[in-house]
Scaffold this motif. Structure first.
Motif, PDB file in Angstrom:
ATOM      1  N   GLY A  52      47.090  55.204  35.502  1.00  0.00           N
ATOM      2  CA  GLY A  52      46.911  55.505  34.082  1.00  0.00           C
ATOM      3  C   GLY A  52      47.340  54.396  33.149  1.00  0.00           C
ATOM      4  N   ASP A  53      47.390  53.144  33.628  1.00  0.00           N
ATOM      5  CA  ASP A  53      47.804  52.028  32.768  1.00  0.00           C
ATOM      6  C   ASP A  53      46.691  50.992  32.649  1.00  0.00           C
ATOM      7  OD1 ASP A  53      49.422  50.458  31.145  1.00  0.00           O
ATOM      8  OD2 ASP A  53      50.237  49.330  32.840  1.00  0.00           O
ATOM      9  N   LEU A  54      45.481  51.462  32.372  1.00  0.00           N
ATOM     10  CA  LEU A  54      44.374  50.526  32.215  1.00  0.00           C
ATOM     11  C   LEU A  54      44.547  49.677  30.962  1.00  0.00           C
ATOM     12  CD1 LEU A  54      41.860  49.670  33.695  1.00  0.00           C
ATOM     13  CD2 LEU A  54      40.534  51.273  32.342  1.00  0.00           C
ATOM     14  N   ASP A  55      45.215  50.214  29.952  1.00  0.00           N
ATOM     15  CA  ASP A  55      45.488  49.424  28.744  1.00  0.00           C
ATOM     16  C   ASP A  55      46.196  48.125  29.108  1.00  0.00           C
ATOM     17  OD1 ASP A  55      44.416  51.398  27.138  1.00  0.00           O
ATOM     18  OD2 ASP A  55      46.338  52.349  26.742  1.00  0.00           O
ATOM     19  N   GLY A  56      47.239  48.226  29.925  1.00  0.00           N
ATOM     20  CA  GLY A  56      47.996  47.047  30.317  1.00  0.00           C
ATOM     21  C   GLY A  56      47.182  46.087  31.154  1.00  0.00           C
ATOM     22  N   TRP A  57      46.365  46.613  32.057  1.00  0.00           N
ATOM     23  CA  TRP A  57      45.540  45.755  32.906  1.00  0.00           C
ATOM     24  C   TRP A  57      44.538  44.974  32.061  1.00  0.00           C
ATOM     25  CZ3 TRP A  57      40.455  44.871  34.092  1.00  0.00           C
ATOM     26  CH2 TRP A  57      40.212  44.091  35.225  1.00  0.00           C
ATOM     27  N   VAL A  58      43.929  45.631  31.099  1.00  0.00           N
ATOM     28  CA  VAL A  58      42.944  44.978  30.231  1.00  0.00           C
ATOM     29  C   VAL A  58      43.591  43.869  29.416  1.00  0.00           C
ATOM     30  CG1 VAL A  58      41.525  45.337  28.169  1.00  0.00           C
ATOM     31  CG2 VAL A  58      41.282  46.862  30.130  1.00  0.00           C
ATOM     32  N   ARG A  59      44.783  44.116  28.886  1.00  0.00           N
ATOM     33  CA  ARG A  59      45.470  43.082  28.111  1.00  0.00           C
ATOM     34  C   ARG A  59      45.770  41.847  28.967  1.00  0.00           C
ATOM     35  NH1 ARG A  59      48.255  47.601  25.927  1.00  0.00           N
ATOM     36  NH2 ARG A  59      49.973  47.290  27.415  1.00  0.00           N
ATOM     37  N   ALA A  60      46.048  42.069  30.252  1.00  0.00           N
ATOM     38  CA  ALA A  60      46.406  40.958  31.132  1.00  0.00           C
ATOM     39  C   ALA A  60      45.200  40.316  31.813  1.00  0.00           C
ATOM     40  CB  ALA A  60      47.384  41.447  32.204  1.00  0.00           C
ATOM     41  N   ASN A  61      44.022  40.917  31.672  1.00  0.00           N
ATOM     42  CA  ASN A  61      42.830  40.430  32.384  1.00  0.00           C
ATOM     43  C   ASN A  61      41.628  40.386  31.445  1.00  0.00           C
ATOM     44  OD1 ASN A  61      43.587  40.431  35.538  1.00  0.00           O
ATOM     45  ND2 ASN A  61      44.554  42.213  34.563  1.00  0.00           N
ATOM     46  N   SER A  62      41.770  39.673  30.331  1.00  0.00           N
ATOM     47  CA  SER A  62      40.717  39.647  29.315  1.00  0.00           C
ATOM     48  C   SER A  62      39.417  39.041  29.828  1.00  0.00           C
ATOM     49  CB  SER A  62      41.198  38.874  28.089  1.00  0.00           C
ATOM     50  OG  SER A  62      41.568  37.549  28.443  1.00  0.00           O
ATOM     51  N   ARG A  63      39.463  38.252  30.890  1.00  0.00           N
ATOM     52  CA  ARG A  63      38.235  37.624  31.392  1.00  0.00           C
ATOM     53  C   ARG A  63      37.238  38.653  31.920  1.00  0.00           C
ATOM     54  NH1 ARG A  63      39.015  35.185  37.431  1.00  0.00           N
ATOM     55  NH2 ARG A  63      36.781  34.929  37.049  1.00  0.00           N
ATOM     56  N   TRP A  64      37.730  39.848  32.233  1.00  0.00           N
ATOM     57  CA  TRP A  64      36.857  40.886  32.770  1.00  0.00           C
ATOM     58  C   TRP A  64      36.453  41.904  31.697  1.00  0.00           C
ATOM     59  CZ3 TRP A  64      35.128  39.118  37.079  1.00  0.00           C
ATOM     60  CH2 TRP A  64      35.943  38.402  37.948  1.00  0.00           C
ATOM     61  N   VAL A  65      36.776  41.635  30.440  1.00  0.00           N
ATOM     62  CA  VAL A  65      36.458  42.550  29.346  1.00  0.00           C
ATOM     63  C   VAL A  65      35.199  42.091  28.630  1.00  0.00           C
ATOM     64  CG1 VAL A  65      37.279  43.574  27.186  1.00  0.00           C
ATOM     65  CG2 VAL A  65      38.892  43.140  29.061  1.00  0.00           C
ATOM     66  N   ASN A  66      34.249  43.003  28.437  1.00  0.00           N
ATOM     67  CA  ASN A  66      32.991  42.700  27.760  1.00  0.00           C
ATOM     68  C   ASN A  66      33.084  42.996  26.281  1.00  0.00           C
ATOM     69  OD1 ASN A  66      31.701  41.974  30.178  1.00  0.00           O
ATOM     70  ND2 ASN A  66      31.081  44.088  30.580  1.00  0.00           N
ATOM     71  N   GLN A  67      32.488  42.150  25.459  1.00  0.00           N
ATOM     72  CA  GLN A  67      32.421  42.383  24.036  1.00  0.00           C
ATOM     73  C   GLN A  67      31.235  43.298  23.743  1.00  0.00           C
ATOM     74  OE1 GLN A  67      34.774  41.331  21.857  1.00  0.00           O
ATOM     75  NE2 GLN A  67      35.827  40.535  23.683  1.00  0.00           N
ATOM     76  N   LEU A  68      31.522  44.477  23.193  1.00  0.00           N
ATOM     77  CA  LEU A  68      30.454  45.425  22.871  1.00  0.00           C
ATOM     78  C   LEU A  68      30.167  45.454  21.372  1.00  0.00           C
ATOM     79  CD1 LEU A  68      31.468  48.430  25.176  1.00  0.00           C
ATOM     80  CD2 LEU A  68      30.103  46.395  25.712  1.00  0.00           C
TER      81      LEU A  68
END
Length: 312
Positions: A296-312
């Motif tokens: 349940g800590d996807l927020d933290g993972w996303v903050r630490a792994n911005s290369r895998w985040v898509n701009q919508l």
């Protein structure tokens, strides 16, 4: 998207309209189904889009689109995690198909498509991620063509010019208004794009947000006839498994999610050819993503792994 259409409508009215238009099936395998009685976060839902053609039987179709939707404990936003269709995974045995490794989208076909295909796919993904799902939906993307047209089209921003391999339509770079047929055609393209299927995944995430942007405006809420048409069109394009949750409870719990609260995520992976067959293989970062989903800590993972985040 159903939630976005009901800001000004009573929950009872929505439930009645939705229940009369949507099909319900047991889309989740027992091994992939989370046992719970209340809608409390974090939540994980499975969205499946089939590439079945009119001339195909259900058993010949593969799952063209696979998205895991994660809703944090705060229930105020949603992460759209696209699973590459060619991801190499372990698929459990089903019917005449023995257990073995294959592309993840083959699980839907091996399960016979439809309800059985969704169940085998959910079991495959649960084994891969360690996540049990709170619900699932089987999406007929062609059905959303009518939804898009009913709301006057959607605004899509084309980042790379591309020509459709399906219709021959050319998509020039830049933001533009698209009809349902044009938007869905664009979201299906993966050839001749810099990142192939990864670009297609991002465009499909962008399309879901674009639809939500259009179904939320107040002019739709003030037009009961148009609102009813949209709700029924969305419902007719879905087969759902709410995992025993009452629709009213689901609507109330997720009422705070809007289009601006969607975050696109690419499952960490890379393309590789094995024995002349193209696959996607998981990167080490994928294990961290799965851990975050379970914990349940996807927020933290996303903050630490911005290369895998898509701009919508």
């Amino acid at each position: 998207m159903v939630l976005a259409t009901v800001a000004g409508v009573g929950v009872h009215a929505l439930t009645d309209r939705y229940d009369r238009s949507v099909a319900r099936q047991d889309l989740l395998d027992t091994s992939a189904r989370r046992d719970r009685a209340t809608v409390t976060g974090p939540l994980n839902y499975l969205l499946i889009g089939s590439d079945q053609r009119p001339t195909q039987s259900a058993g010949d179709a593969r799952s063209d689109t696979i998205i895991v939707v994660h809703v944090p404990a705060t229930l105020d936003r949603a992460y759209l995690i696209s699973v590459p269709r060619d991801l190499l995974v372990d698929i459990p045995a089903s019917g005449t198909h023995a257990a073995g490794t294959d592309k993840v989208n083959a699980a839907y076909q091996y399960g016979g498509g439809g309800e059985g295909g969704a169940q085998l796919l959910s079991a495959t993904l649960s084994r891969l991620t360690g996540v049990r799902f709170d619900g699932a939906a089987l999406i007929d993307f062609s059905g959303f063509e009518r939804v898009i047209d009913l709301v006057g089209g959607v605004r899509m921003c084309v980042d790379t010019p591309v020509r459709s391999i399906h219709t021959g339509t050319s998509f020039a770079a830049g933001c533009q208004q698209m009809t349902g047929a044009r938007a869905l055609d664009y979201a299906r393209q993966r050839y001749d794009l810099p990142h192939g299927d990864y670009d297609r995944q991002r465009h499909q995430q962008q399309l879901l947000r674009a639809i939500m942007d259009r179904v939320a405006p107040s002019d739709l809420m003030s037009n009961p006839i148009k609102l009813d048409q949209v709700i029924r069109a969305v419902g007719s394009a879905l087969t759902v498994d709410t995992n025993g949750t009452q629709l009213e409870d689901l609507v109330f719990a997720l009422r705070g999610i809007h289009s601006g609260a969607l975050v696109g995520v690419q499952l960490p992976s890379h393309p590789e050819t094995i024995d002349e067959i193209s696959y996607d293989l998981r990167d080490p970062d994928a294990d961290g993503l799965f851990d975050a989903l379970r914990g349940g800590d996807l927020d933290g993972w996303v903050r630490a792994n911005s290369r895998w985040v898509n701009q919508l």
